[in-house]
Design an enzyme around this catalytic site. Sequence first.
Site, PDB file in Angstrom:
ATOM      1  N   SER A 136       0.858  -1.191   0.000  1.00 17.47           N
ATOM      2  CA  SER A 136       0.000   0.000   0.000  1.00 17.47           C
ATOM      3  C   SER A 136       0.891   1.237   0.000  1.00 17.47           C
ATOM      4  O   SER A 136       2.040   1.192   0.470  1.00 17.47           O
ATOM      5  CB  SER A 136      -0.859   0.003   1.272  1.00 17.47           C
ATOM      6  OG  SER A 136      -1.329   1.291   1.573  1.00 17.47           O
ATOM      7  N   TYR A 149      -1.961  -0.532  10.329  1.00 17.26           N
ATOM      8  CA  TYR A 149      -2.014  -0.915   8.901  1.00 17.26           C
ATOM      9  C   TYR A 149      -0.728  -0.465   8.194  1.00 17.26           C
ATOM     10  O   TYR A 149      -0.120  -1.226   7.437  1.00 17.26           O
ATOM     11  CB  TYR A 149      -3.251  -0.277   8.261  1.00 17.26           C
ATOM     12  CG  TYR A 149      -3.477  -0.644   6.808  1.00 17.26           C
ATOM     13  CD1 TYR A 149      -4.100  -1.833   6.460  1.00 17.26           C
ATOM     14  CD2 TYR A 149      -3.079   0.215   5.781  1.00 17.26           C
ATOM     15  CE1 TYR A 149      -4.321  -2.167   5.122  1.00 17.26           C
ATOM     16  CE2 TYR A 149      -3.292  -0.104   4.448  1.00 17.26           C
ATOM     17  CZ  TYR A 149      -3.915  -1.297   4.115  1.00 17.26           C
ATOM     18  OH  TYR A 149      -4.131  -1.628   2.793  1.00 17.26           O
TER      19      TYR A 149
HETATM   20  N1  LIG Z   1      -8.754  -1.099  -1.390  1.00 21.16           N
HETATM   21  C1  LIG Z   1      -7.783  -0.261  -1.088  1.00 21.16           C
HETATM   22  O1  LIG Z   1      -8.014   0.953  -0.882  1.00 21.16           O
HETATM   23  C2  LIG Z   1      -6.372  -0.762  -1.016  1.00 21.16           C
HETATM   24  C3  LIG Z   1      -5.322   0.154  -1.157  1.00 21.16           C
HETATM   25  C4  LIG Z   1      -4.015  -0.306  -1.090  1.00 21.16           C
HETATM   26  C5  LIG Z   1      -3.764  -1.656  -0.881  1.00 21.16           C
HETATM   27  N2  LIG Z   1      -4.814  -2.518  -0.732  1.00 21.16           N
HETATM   28  C6  LIG Z   1      -4.511  -3.937  -0.490  1.00 21.16           C
HETATM   29  O2  LIG Z   1      -5.095  -4.714  -1.514  1.00 21.16           O
HETATM   30  C7  LIG Z   1      -5.325  -6.041  -1.014  1.00 21.16           C
HETATM   31  C8  LIG Z   1      -6.728  -6.496  -1.410  1.00 21.16           C
HETATM   32  O3  LIG Z   1      -7.670  -5.729  -0.687  1.00 21.16           O
HETATM   33  P1  LIG Z   1      -9.108  -5.345  -1.270  1.00 21.16           P
HETATM   34  O4  LIG Z   1      -9.107  -3.900  -1.451  1.00 21.16           O
HETATM   35  O5  LIG Z   1      -9.467  -6.227  -2.387  1.00 21.16           O
HETATM   36  O6  LIG Z   1     -10.009  -5.667   0.021  1.00 21.16           O
HETATM   37  P2  LIG Z   1     -11.286  -6.613   0.195  1.00 21.16           P
HETATM   38  O7  LIG Z   1     -12.233  -6.426  -0.903  1.00 21.16           O
HETATM   39  O8  LIG Z   1     -11.751  -6.401   1.592  1.00 21.16           O
HETATM   40  O9  LIG Z   1     -10.657  -8.087   0.074  1.00 21.16           O
HETATM   41  C9  LIG Z   1      -9.801  -8.610   1.068  1.00 21.16           C
HETATM   42  C10 LIG Z   1      -9.562 -10.075   0.778  1.00 21.16           C
HETATM   43  O10 LIG Z   1      -8.688 -10.606   1.798  1.00 21.16           O
HETATM   44  C11 LIG Z   1      -9.290 -11.800   2.309  1.00 21.16           C
HETATM   45  N3  LIG Z   1      -8.925 -12.026   3.705  1.00 21.16           N
HETATM   46  C12 LIG Z   1      -9.055 -11.163   4.741  1.00 21.16           C
HETATM   47  N4  LIG Z   1      -8.684 -11.746   5.889  1.00 21.16           N
HETATM   48  C13 LIG Z   1      -8.295 -13.025   5.553  1.00 21.16           C
HETATM   49  C14 LIG Z   1      -7.814 -14.131   6.296  1.00 21.16           C
HETATM   50  N5  LIG Z   1      -7.646 -14.085   7.630  1.00 21.16           N
HETATM   51  N6  LIG Z   1      -7.524 -15.277   5.626  1.00 21.16           N
HETATM   52  C15 LIG Z   1      -7.713 -15.362   4.290  1.00 21.16           C
HETATM   53  N7  LIG Z   1      -8.162 -14.350   3.529  1.00 21.16           N
HETATM   54  C16 LIG Z   1      -8.462 -13.194   4.155  1.00 21.16           C
HETATM   55  C17 LIG Z   1     -10.780 -11.562   2.172  1.00 21.16           C
HETATM   56  O11 LIG Z   1     -11.440 -12.807   2.236  1.00 21.16           O
HETATM   57  P3  LIG Z   1     -12.992 -12.940   2.703  1.00 21.16           P
HETATM   58  O12 LIG Z   1     -13.691 -11.705   2.187  1.00 21.16           O
HETATM   59  O13 LIG Z   1     -13.431 -14.166   2.015  1.00 21.16           O
HETATM   60  O14 LIG Z   1     -12.966 -12.971   4.173  1.00 21.16           O
HETATM   61  C18 LIG Z   1     -10.846 -10.911   0.807  1.00 21.16           C
HETATM   62  O15 LIG Z   1     -10.779 -11.884  -0.201  1.00 21.16           O
HETATM   63  C19 LIG Z   1      -5.087  -5.979   0.494  1.00 21.16           C
HETATM   64  O16 LIG Z   1      -3.804  -6.487   0.788  1.00 21.16           O
HETATM   65  C20 LIG Z   1      -5.127  -4.482   0.784  1.00 21.16           C
HETATM   66  O17 LIG Z   1      -4.393  -4.122   1.939  1.00 21.16           O
HETATM   67  C21 LIG Z   1      -6.106  -2.112  -0.815  1.00 21.16           C
END
Ligand SMILES: NC(=O)c1ccc[n+]([C@@H]2O[C@H](COP(=O)([O-])OP(=O)(O)OC[C@H]3O[C@@H](n4cnc5c(N)ncnc54)[C@H](OP(=O)(O)O)[C@@H]3O)[C@@H](O)[C@H]2O)c1
Length: 264
Positions: A136, A149
Amino acid sequence: MQLNQTRILLTGASGGLGCALAHELAVAGAALLLTGRDPVQLARLNLPAKTDYQLLQTDLTTSDGIENTVQAARNFGANVLINNAGVGGFGLFAEQEWQDVERILATNLAAPLRLTQALLPWLNKQPEAAIVNVGSTFGSVPFAGFAAYSTAKAGLRAFSQALRRELADTSVHVIHVAPRAIDTPINSPVVRALNTALGSGMDTPETVARLIVEMLNNNTPERHIGFPERLFAWLNGFAPGLVDQGLRGKLSTIKQHATHLRTE
Ligand SMILES: NC(=O)c1ccc[n+]([C@@H]2O[C@H](COP(=O)([O-])OP(=O)(O)OC[C@H]3O[C@@H](n4cnc5c(N)ncnc54)[C@H](OP(=O)(O)O)[C@@H]3O)[C@@H](O)[C@H]2O)c1
């Protein structure tokens, strides 16, 4: 890497970015082992008809979850690991429950390290392999309201660099990508309101997924997504005092939004 010859373990495939990544990778011809905790969300992934894929329900913060995932990845013949699963963590550090801090560190930092370590002997045996860590902007520009975070993502960034240097004489590439805000469910309504108030840019998951696929294709080791985020990441590296000053001006807005958390 030739994506139509890769077999990829993608964590967090049930989430916003994971779903978009699964689609982009499937279109590029990769075979996919897709993991998440929510079986309903996983089953909703609507991939192109010819995609070679398997689904795996697993919680990566547990020992069993890591072991099952590694076993499934070996059976699948994975040669790429994408550490994408993560949880958000907005809130003033003094007000956050310790359980929440632990969950943020366990999911965003310990789990990818543990999974990588457990799978590395297998990846080292492959003719060509890659590990992609989804970090991030906050890993390079630690942000008020996101202390735990930011800590986890800064750790993931350091881990990626250290491992890349350690594996420089092997056929395992280590890629680290640092997106800015993405339009996915990880961002709660309060975080979305904060982003709007701060004027922070937000990308679609499809845009970020395409950039990650491009990085894998070209073996690009590092990328910060978005401007001015890339500039702030660079600035924080050599003049963090300037970033301190810039963020000081945003602090009252951040604190106001953190207050809404208490009433949510
Ligand atoms: N969205 C943003 O603004 C942003 C910005 C920068 C970086 N990121 C990074 O991008 C990545 C993807 O995030 P996203 O935005 O797609 O968020 P999201 O829609 O909330 O998806 C998060 C994913 O992680 C899985 N997960 C969470 N806890 C877990 C656990 N204990 N074991 C296995 N799987 C787990 C969730 O699974 P379930 O839903 O099935 O529980 C879901 O598939 C993350 O690393 C996040 O930090 C996001």
